[in-house]
Structure formats: structure tokens, C-alpha cells
Design a protein around this motif. Structure first.
Motif, mmCIF file in Angstrom:
data_model
loop_
_atom_site.group_PDB
_atom_site.id
_atom_site.type_symbol
_atom_site.label_atom_id
_atom_site.label_comp_id
_atom_site.label_asym_id
_atom_site.label_seq_id
_atom_site.Cartn_x
_atom_site.Cartn_y
_atom_site.Cartn_z
ATOM 1 N N ILE A 1 13.836 1.514 2.319
ATOM 2 C CA ILE A 1 13.726 0.621 1.160
ATOM 3 C C ILE A 1 12.584 1.151 0.302
ATOM 4 C CG2 ILE A 1 13.182 -1.744 0.428
ATOM 5 C CD1 ILE A 1 14.343 -2.615 3.208
ATOM 6 N N GLU A 2 12.884 1.493 -0.954
ATOM 7 C CA GLU A 2 11.828 2.048 -1.809
ATOM 8 C C GLU A 2 11.865 1.471 -3.210
ATOM 9 O OE1 GLU A 2 12.337 6.320 -2.065
ATOM 10 O OE2 GLU A 2 14.468 6.097 -1.737
ATOM 11 N N LYS A 3 10.758 1.631 -3.894
ATOM 12 C CA LYS A 3 10.588 1.113 -5.272
ATOM 13 C C LYS A 3 11.009 -0.354 -5.346
ATOM 14 C CE LYS A 3 10.915 5.556 -7.560
ATOM 15 N NZ LYS A 3 11.383 6.403 -6.430
ATOM 16 N N LEU B 1 0.806 -1.216 0.000
ATOM 17 C CA LEU B 1 0.000 0.000 0.000
ATOM 18 C C LEU B 1 0.844 1.273 0.000
ATOM 19 C CD1 LEU B 1 -2.640 -1.384 2.485
ATOM 20 C CD2 LEU B 1 -2.974 -0.977 0.044
ATOM 21 N N GLU B 2 2.140 1.139 0.299
ATOM 22 C CA GLU B 2 3.073 2.263 0.218
ATOM 23 C C GLU B 2 4.263 1.776 -0.582
ATOM 24 O OE1 GLU B 2 3.198 5.450 1.877
ATOM 25 O OE2 GLU B 2 1.084 5.116 2.316
ATOM 26 N N ASP B 3 4.984 2.699 -1.207
ATOM 27 C CA ASP B 3 6.113 2.247 -2.031
ATOM 28 C C ASP B 3 7.443 2.363 -1.289
ATOM 29 O OD1 ASP B 3 6.678 4.915 -2.021
ATOM 30 O OD2 ASP B 3 6.681 5.171 -4.197
ATOM 31 N N ASN B 4 7.390 2.615 0.009
ATOM 32 C CA ASN B 4 8.652 2.649 0.770
ATOM 33 C C ASN B 4 8.409 2.333 2.243
ATOM 34 O OD1 ASN B 4 8.494 5.268 2.440
ATOM 35 N ND2 ASN B 4 7.891 5.943 0.392
ATOM 36 N N PHE B 5 9.463 1.855 2.897
ATOM 37 C CA PHE B 5 9.385 1.627 4.345
ATOM 38 C C PHE B 5 10.779 1.704 4.955
ATOM 39 C CE2 PHE B 5 10.836 -2.853 4.329
ATOM 40 C CZ PHE B 5 10.534 -3.241 3.034
HETATM 41 C C1 LIG Z 1 7.357 7.268 1.042
HETATM 42 O O1 LIG Z 1 6.167 7.169 1.780
HETATM 43 C C2 LIG Z 1 5.662 8.376 2.251
HETATM 44 C C3 LIG Z 1 4.422 8.120 3.094
HETATM 45 O O2 LIG Z 1 4.388 6.884 3.623
HETATM 46 C C4 LIG Z 1 5.361 9.318 1.080
HETATM 47 O O3 LIG Z 1 4.932 10.550 1.576
HETATM 48 C C5 LIG Z 1 6.596 9.478 0.220
HETATM 49 O O4 LIG Z 1 6.278 10.224 -0.908
HETATM 50 C C6 LIG Z 1 7.106 8.106 -0.194
HETATM 51 N N1 LIG Z 1 8.227 8.174 -1.094
HETATM 52 C C7 LIG Z 1 9.485 8.505 -0.801
HETATM 53 C C8 LIG Z 1 10.435 8.458 -1.945
HETATM 54 O O5 LIG Z 1 9.840 8.860 0.299
#
Ligand SMILES: *[C@@H]1O[C@H](CO)[C@@H](O)[C@H](O)[C@H]1NC(C)=O
Ligand SMILES: *[C@@H]1O[C@H](CO)[C@@H](O)[C@H](O)[C@H]1NC(C)=O
Length: 231
Positions: free
Chosen positions: A141-143, A41-45
Motif C-alpha cells: 500500500i503506497e501513497k 514516517l514511510e510512504d508505503n507498507f
Molecule cells: C517504500 O519504502 C521503502 C523503505 O521503507 C523505500 O526505500 C521506498 O523508496 C518506498 N517506496 C516505494 C515506492 O517502494
């Protein structure tokens, strides 16, 4: 009007999340193909708790939960090695090993893992029993691609049948923060718990590839307490 029609068409085309409660994923053969990509549900953690229930008869090495990015295939990986009772945990390509884990064969078990980039600590929970905490470090960790059934050696691919998962997996949940031991105990004992905010088994978008099936979870009925005093 045309705009509204377009909107309707767009929503109809988008894969709707499904409630997989009472269902399990069956990986019935050793292959370098079968996998399930889970949409998060989110693209990063920057922190995570992952929980799932699984059963296998594999003594060889196998991936349990694989998250890869384009620059790091072992971005977040839970991996059972061929060594009895050893589980590896990778974050950002770094590895820690957890030994003497009571990893059962031919038995459903709950596995949870937590990680927090702020402290850099990771921990494993097998059937609610915590491992010691170990330092691994790591950062956001993203994408990424989150995947079951295979070990990614590249983003969404690079599979090897000798590391594939054979068995069943159910009730995958993932949160973008570390959950408490009490929360994990609730998950393990199948009580009411807060579902994952990154991956929610009860509202999941996923993509099956190869021979992997969704099936009824075949849970045994809850045991009836014997009648007697106090009932
Ligand atoms: C990461 O997630 C947050 C919210 O969970 C969002 O605002 C942000 O745009 C996302 N992307 C990056 C690259 O941080
Ligand atoms: C965790 O995910 C939720 C959405 O599910 C988001 O609103 C929140 O900003 C995220 N938290 C962090 C620390 O990224």
C-alpha cells in the motif's frame, strides 16, 4: 549564509512532531467534516500493526481507522458495522468480517489489527484478546492518506456523517510489520512498549480539520494497593 538562513526558515515552517502522551482526540459530534490526518514516517507498507484506544457510544456503523489511496478508498480500513460486535477489516478493497467481538460502548478499549501481505492474514485484538486469523491477501500500500474520524470514500475525502466516529481516540501507534501477541499485550496493559515506526503517538505530525480537539486524556489515577502483608 543565505543558504543557512533558508534552511532555518524551512525547518521553522515544517510542522514539528508533537508528543501526545496523556492526550486524546475528541470527536464531539456527528459530522461529515471533522477528521485527523496522521502523517506516517514511510510512504508505503506491505505489513502492518495498528493499535489505538477508543471510546464511543455509537451503535451505528463507524470508521475507526481509515487508509485510502487514489485507486482504492478501502486500502486499509478498520470499520465497526451497525451489527453488534461485528468489525470489518478491509485491505486493498477486500473485506473480511470478524464476528462475536466484544466491542464495548462507553468504555475505553484497546483495539489492534495486524496484516501481512506475505501470508495474507489479518487478525484483530480487542483489549488484548485475539480474534481468529483470516485470509485477506493484499499487496504493498503506497501513497496513501491515514485518517481518523471518518471513512474515506476517496483519497482524503468522500466522507459521510453516518459513518463518522463520535467519541475519543488516544495512543495511536502503527508499525510496518506484524507485532507478536506479547507485544500487543504490553500495549494493552500500558507497559513499556516499542512505539510505532509508521505512526508514533509520542512523536506525531497531524492535521485537525473541523470540530475535533486535543484534550487531556482524563485517565483515572492508578489504583493504590491496600496496605497489608507483603507491602
Ligand atoms: C517504500 O519504502 C521503502 C523503505 O521503507 C523505500 O526505500 C521506498 O523508496 C518506498 N517506496 C516505494 C515506492 O517502494
Ligand atoms: C519500516 O519502516 C522503517 C522506518 O520507520 C524502514 O526503515 C523500514 O525499511 C520499513 N520496513 C519495510 C519492510 O518497509
Amino acid at each position: 549564509m543565505a543558504f543557512i538562513l533558508l534552511l532555518v526558515m524551512l525547518t521553522a515552517c515544517a510542522a514539528a512532531p508533537e508528543d501526545l502522551c496523556g492526550q486524546m482526540l475528541v470527536f464531539p459530534e456527528q459530522t461529515s467534516k471533522a477528521n485527523v490526518v496522521l502523517t506516517t514516517l514511510e510512504d508505503n507498507f506491505s505489513a502492518a500493526t495498528v493499535c489505538f484506544r477508543s471510546i464511543t457510544d455509537l451503535r451505528r456503523a463507524h470508521a475507526l481507522f481509515s487508509v485510502a489511496t487514489s485507486s482504492e478508498d478501502n486500502a486499509f480500513l478498520i470499520f465497526k458495522t451497525s451489527k453488534t460486535n461485528e468489525i470489518e477489516f478491509y485491505v486493498g478493497g477486500k473485506l473480511v468480517k470478524f464476528g462475536e467481538q466484544d466491542y464495548k460502548l462507553n468504555e475505553w478499549q484497546s483495539i489492534c489489527a495486524t496484516w501481512d501481505s506475505e501470508t495474507g492474514l489479518v487478525q484483530l485484538w480487542l483489549d488484548g484478546k485475539p480474534s481468529i486469523m483470516k485470509y485477506i491477501g493484499g499487496s504493498k500500500i503506497e501513497k496513501f492518506t491515514a485518517l481518523l474520524g471518518q471513512d474515506q470514500d476517496s483519497l482524503g475525502g468522500g466522507f459521510s456523517s453516518s459513518q463518522s466516529f463520535v467519541g475519543m481516540i488516544s495512543e495511536v501507534q502503527m508499525w510496518n510489520y506484524t507485532r507478536s501477541g506479547c507485544d500487543i499485550e504490553r500495549y494493552m496493559s500500558e507497559q513499556n512498549y516499542l512505539p510505532g515506526n509508521l505512526i508514533n503517538w509520542r512523536s506525531l505530525e497531524y492535521k485537525l480539520t473541523g470540530r475535533v480537539l486535543l484534550n487531556d486524556a482524563q485517565k483515572s489515577c492508578p489504583k493504590r494497593k491496600p496496605y497489608g502483608k507483603g507491602y
